[in-house]
Write a protein that holds these residues in place. Structure first.
Motif, PDB file in Angstrom:
ATOM      1  N   PHE A   1     -73.929 -51.441 -15.653  1.00 32.93           N
ATOM      2  CA  PHE A   1     -74.276 -52.421 -16.680  1.00 32.93           C
ATOM      3  C   PHE A   1     -75.777 -52.715 -16.684  1.00 32.93           C
ATOM      4  N   VAL A   2     -76.370 -52.759 -15.499  1.00 27.88           N
ATOM      5  CA  VAL A   2     -77.830 -52.880 -15.434  1.00 27.88           C
ATOM      6  C   VAL A   2     -78.460 -51.666 -16.101  1.00 27.88           C
ATOM      7  N   GLY A   3     -77.911 -50.489 -15.813  1.00 28.51           N
ATOM      8  CA  GLY A   3     -78.454 -49.261 -16.374  1.00 28.51           C
ATOM      9  C   GLY A   3     -78.371 -49.219 -17.884  1.00 28.51           C
ATOM     10  N   PHE A   4     -77.241 -49.654 -18.434  1.00 26.83           N
ATOM     11  CA  PHE A   4     -77.124 -49.644 -19.887  1.00 26.83           C
ATOM     12  C   PHE A   4     -78.077 -50.668 -20.506  1.00 26.83           C
ATOM     13  N   GLY A   5     -78.189 -51.836 -19.884  1.00 27.58           N
ATOM     14  CA  GLY A   5     -79.142 -52.824 -20.371  1.00 27.58           C
ATOM     15  C   GLY A   5     -80.569 -52.316 -20.296  1.00 27.58           C
TER      16      GLY A   5
ATOM     17  N   SER B   1     -70.859 -71.588 -19.543  1.00 28.47           N
ATOM     18  CA  SER B   1     -71.183 -70.660 -18.462  1.00 28.47           C
ATOM     19  C   SER B   1     -70.231 -69.471 -18.375  1.00 28.47           C
ATOM     20  N   LYS B   2     -68.993 -69.639 -18.872  1.00 23.47           N
ATOM     21  CA  LYS B   2     -68.035 -68.534 -18.805  1.00 23.47           C
ATOM     22  C   LYS B   2     -68.442 -67.348 -19.668  1.00 23.47           C
ATOM     23  N   ILE B   3     -69.200 -67.622 -20.701  1.00 19.00           N
ATOM     24  CA  ILE B   3     -69.401 -66.614 -21.737  1.00 19.00           C
ATOM     25  C   ILE B   3     -70.628 -65.744 -21.524  1.00 19.00           C
ATOM     26  N   TYR B   4     -71.549 -66.160 -20.659  1.00 20.28           N
ATOM     27  CA  TYR B   4     -72.784 -65.378 -20.522  1.00 20.28           C
ATOM     28  C   TYR B   4     -73.340 -65.456 -19.112  1.00 20.28           C
ATOM     29  N   THR B   5     -74.250 -64.526 -18.816  1.00 27.01           N
ATOM     30  CA  THR B   5     -74.996 -64.545 -17.561  1.00 27.01           C
ATOM     31  C   THR B   5     -76.372 -63.925 -17.792  1.00 27.01           C
ATOM     32  N   ASN B   6     -77.366 -64.447 -17.098  1.00 24.36           N
ATOM     33  CA  ASN B   6     -78.706 -63.852 -17.080  1.00 24.36           C
ATOM     34  C   ASN B   6     -78.979 -63.155 -15.748  1.00 24.36           C
ATOM     35  N   ASP B   7     -77.934 -62.964 -14.963  1.00 21.44           N
ATOM     36  CA  ASP B   7     -78.098 -62.470 -13.600  1.00 21.44           C
ATOM     37  C   ASP B   7     -78.632 -61.039 -13.537  1.00 21.44           C
ATOM     38  N   LEU B   8     -78.420 -60.253 -14.602  1.00 21.17           N
ATOM     39  CA  LEU B   8     -78.842 -58.855 -14.573  1.00 21.17           C
ATOM     40  C   LEU B   8     -80.225 -58.633 -15.194  1.00 21.17           C
ATOM     41  N   ILE B   9     -80.766 -59.665 -15.828  1.00 21.30           N
ATOM     42  CA  ILE B   9     -81.978 -59.495 -16.641  1.00 21.30           C
ATOM     43  C   ILE B   9     -83.180 -59.025 -15.822  1.00 21.30           C
TER      44      ILE B   9
ATOM     45  N   GLU C   1     -59.442 -70.446 -24.618  1.00 25.25           N
ATOM     46  CA  GLU C   1     -58.720 -69.182 -24.539  1.00 25.25           C
ATOM     47  C   GLU C   1     -59.627 -68.008 -24.183  1.00 25.25           C
ATOM     48  N   TRP C   2     -60.862 -68.287 -23.768  1.00 24.79           N
ATOM     49  CA  TRP C   2     -61.785 -67.206 -23.442  1.00 24.79           C
ATOM     50  C   TRP C   2     -61.294 -66.449 -22.218  1.00 24.79           C
ATOM     51  N   GLY C   3     -61.363 -65.120 -22.286  1.00 25.95           N
ATOM     52  CA  GLY C   3     -60.863 -64.284 -21.201  1.00 25.95           C
ATOM     53  C   GLY C   3     -61.922 -63.935 -20.184  1.00 25.95           C
ATOM     54  N   GLN C   4     -62.013 -62.641 -19.837  1.00 34.05           N
ATOM     55  CA  GLN C   4     -62.890 -62.193 -18.760  1.00 34.05           C
ATOM     56  C   GLN C   4     -64.178 -61.531 -19.255  1.00 34.05           C
ATOM     57  N   SER C   5     -64.376 -61.466 -20.570  1.00 36.18           N
ATOM     58  CA  SER C   5     -65.600 -60.849 -21.082  1.00 36.18           C
ATOM     59  C   SER C   5     -66.809 -61.742 -20.823  1.00 36.18           C
ATOM     60  N   GLN C   6     -67.954 -61.110 -20.649  1.00 36.71           N
ATOM     61  CA  GLN C   6     -69.178 -61.856 -20.357  1.00 36.71           C
ATOM     62  C   GLN C   6     -70.372 -61.160 -21.010  1.00 36.71           C
ATOM     63  N   TRP C   7     -71.199 -61.931 -21.701  1.00 35.58           N
ATOM     64  CA  TRP C   7     -72.420 -61.394 -22.311  1.00 35.58           C
ATOM     65  C   TRP C   7     -73.497 -61.312 -21.240  1.00 35.58           C
ATOM     66  N   PHE C   8     -74.193 -60.155 -21.204  1.00 37.64           N
ATOM     67  CA  PHE C   8     -75.194 -59.981 -20.143  1.00 37.64           C
ATOM     68  C   PHE C   8     -76.566 -59.582 -20.669  1.00 37.64           C
TER      69      PHE C   8
ATOM     70  N   GLN D   1     -91.491 -68.035 -25.795  1.00 39.33           N
ATOM     71  CA  GLN D   1     -92.650 -67.668 -24.989  1.00 39.33           C
ATOM     72  C   GLN D   1     -92.268 -67.460 -23.527  1.00 39.33           C
ATOM     73  N   GLY D   2     -92.688 -66.329 -22.976  1.00 46.08           N
ATOM     74  CA  GLY D   2     -92.457 -66.052 -21.566  1.00 46.08           C
ATOM     75  C   GLY D   2     -91.080 -65.525 -21.224  1.00 46.08           C
ATOM     76  N   ALA D   3     -90.192 -65.398 -22.209  1.00 48.15           N
ATOM     77  CA  ALA D   3     -88.834 -64.938 -21.938  1.00 48.15           C
ATOM     78  C   ALA D   3     -88.803 -63.425 -21.768  1.00 48.15           C
ATOM     79  N   LYS D   4     -87.975 -62.944 -20.854  1.00 44.30           N
ATOM     80  CA  LYS D   4     -87.828 -61.512 -20.637  1.00 44.30           C
ATOM     81  C   LYS D   4     -86.905 -60.912 -21.686  1.00 44.30           C
ATOM     82  N   MET D   5     -87.154 -59.653 -22.000  1.00 46.25           N
ATOM     83  CA  MET D   5     -86.340 -58.970 -22.998  1.00 46.25           C
ATOM     84  C   MET D   5     -84.866 -58.987 -22.585  1.00 46.25           C
ATOM     85  N   GLY D   6     -84.025 -59.412 -23.506  1.00 51.96           N
ATOM     86  CA  GLY D   6     -82.588 -59.455 -23.246  1.00 51.96           C
ATOM     87  C   GLY D   6     -82.084 -60.763 -22.691  1.00 51.96           C
ATOM     88  N   SER D   7     -82.991 -61.658 -22.273  1.00 50.55           N
ATOM     89  CA  SER D   7     -82.546 -62.927 -21.686  1.00 50.55           C
ATOM     90  C   SER D   7     -81.862 -63.801 -22.725  1.00 50.55           C
TER      91      SER D   7
END
Length: 356
Positions: free
Chosen positions: A239-243, A328-336, A103-110, A301-307
């Motif tokens: 969204f990039v700016g807020f992150g 995959s529906k629930i998150y993305t690392n595309d903006l990190i 039942e997951w909708g259109q929200s996505q964790w970034f 180790q080696g992970a970027k902040m927010g990833s």
């Protein structure tokens, strides 16, 4: 010669010009980004999401932020799904069951703005409860049953072979100082809570002892920034700016927590204890965030902040027998990558030089 009518017309135009201000005032006003958090009132637990307003990071990205306390995680999810807020706080304990039901909708964790693990169980000094195994048969307090400490602590007990429904009793005791008072007065045997909550209790002078955490504690329960997927795609820069503002604020606070506290109190002076001096107010914020700020940076180790690490979701799903094959529906690392495109040392230098 100027007639009275001409003079009145000229005066009207001049007055209007004064009201409007200089020509720069005709520029389009900064966009307001509404940020929904699952709290009953704004407090320092979300300092790194909001303090960018006082430090100029939001202005650099072309927007201003309005923090909205929506009362609980479910309310934040609904507000995000409906588009009533631009950015919401996502928590796996609420979101993953929805995903499991399809039942997951259109929200996505970034962006992951707080990493595991931030919960503990506290008891009165001198209590016989020394380990989580000793909680069997006890009355455990939580702020409320919509708080993250309830499902997360249940999961930990379950991983230790303690049935969270049959072997313990749960009692909602309220947030902050009332929770500490309930423990102090013996209304509960133990209190399950999170880092900044315990900081508030510490600041009130209520003594408590943290129960030793179990070995191999599951890396679950991070907290995430989320938005609607179509909006993230269409308004990527926002969204990039807020992150990025959140990442900068996190670096600033890590470098100089006192400066971060001062900046936060400029934005939310009402969060200071009533009648407190500036020094006391700053101290109250520092007591609340001292544990939380350690969780701004990823423990990998080696992970970027927010990833975001999908392993955290897999672990929590297995612990709860949620059948989820695709996260995959629930998150993305595309903006990190873009979010982290700033000079971190420049931010740290700003923090060291900050005087308020």
């Amino acid at each position: 010669m100027i007639t009275r009518r001409q003079w009145l017309q000229a005066s009207s135009v001049f007055a209007t010009a004064l009201a409007l201000g200089p020509r720069s005032a005709f520029a389009q006003p900064a966009k307001t980004v509404k940020v929904g958090v699952g709290l009953k009132s704004i407090n320092a637990s979300v300092i790194n999401l909001l303090v960018g307003e006082a430090l100029g990071y939001n202005a650099e990205e072309g927007f201003k932020v309005q923090g909205l306390a929506l009362g609980g995680n479910a309310n934040v999810q609904v507000a995000t799904d409906k588009g009533d807020v631009d950015v919401g706080i996502g928590v796996p304990s609420y979101a993953l069951p929805i995903l499991a039901r399809g039942e997951w909708g259109q929200s996505q964790w970034f962006y992951q703005y707080t990493y595991p693990y931030k919960w503990d169980v506290a008891v009165k000094p001198g209590s016989a409860v020394k380990a989580y195994a000793d909680l069997k048969g006890k009355n455990i307090g939580v702020s409320d049953f919509g708080g993250t400490e309830y499902p997360v602590t249940r999961n930990v007990l379950k991983s230790l072979g303690i049935d969270p429904d049959k072997d313990v009793k749960w009692t909602a005791v309220g947030a902050g100082v009332p929770a500490g008072v309930a423990l102090q007065r013996g209304a509960i045997d133990a209190l399950a809570y999170y880092d900044t909550g315990f900081g508030i209790i510490d600041g009130a002078g209520i003594p408590l002892e943290l129960v030793k955490r179990p070995d191999n504690l599951p890396m679950i329960g991070g907290q995430f920034l989320m938005g609607l997927r179509p909006r993230i795609q269409a308004e990527r820069a926002t969204f990039v700016g807020f992150g990025r503002s959140t990442a900068k604020a996190s670096q600033f606070i890590l470098e100089n927590p006192t400066a971060g506290a001062k900046a936060f109190l400029k934005l939310y002076p009402e969060t200071a204890p009533r009648g407190s001096t500036e020094e006391q107010a700053v101290k109250s914020v520092l007591e609340a965030i001292s544990r939380r700020i350690k969780l701004y940076e990823p423990p990998y180790q080696g992970a970027k902040m927010g990833s975001i690490r999908v392993d955290e979701f897999v672990t929590e799903a297995k612990m709860n027998d949620w059948d989820i094959k695709d996260f995959s529906k629930i998150y993305t690392n595309d903006l990190i990558g873009e979010i982290n495109n700033f000079d971190a040392e420049k931010i740290r230098a700003q923090a060291r030089a900050y005087t308020g």
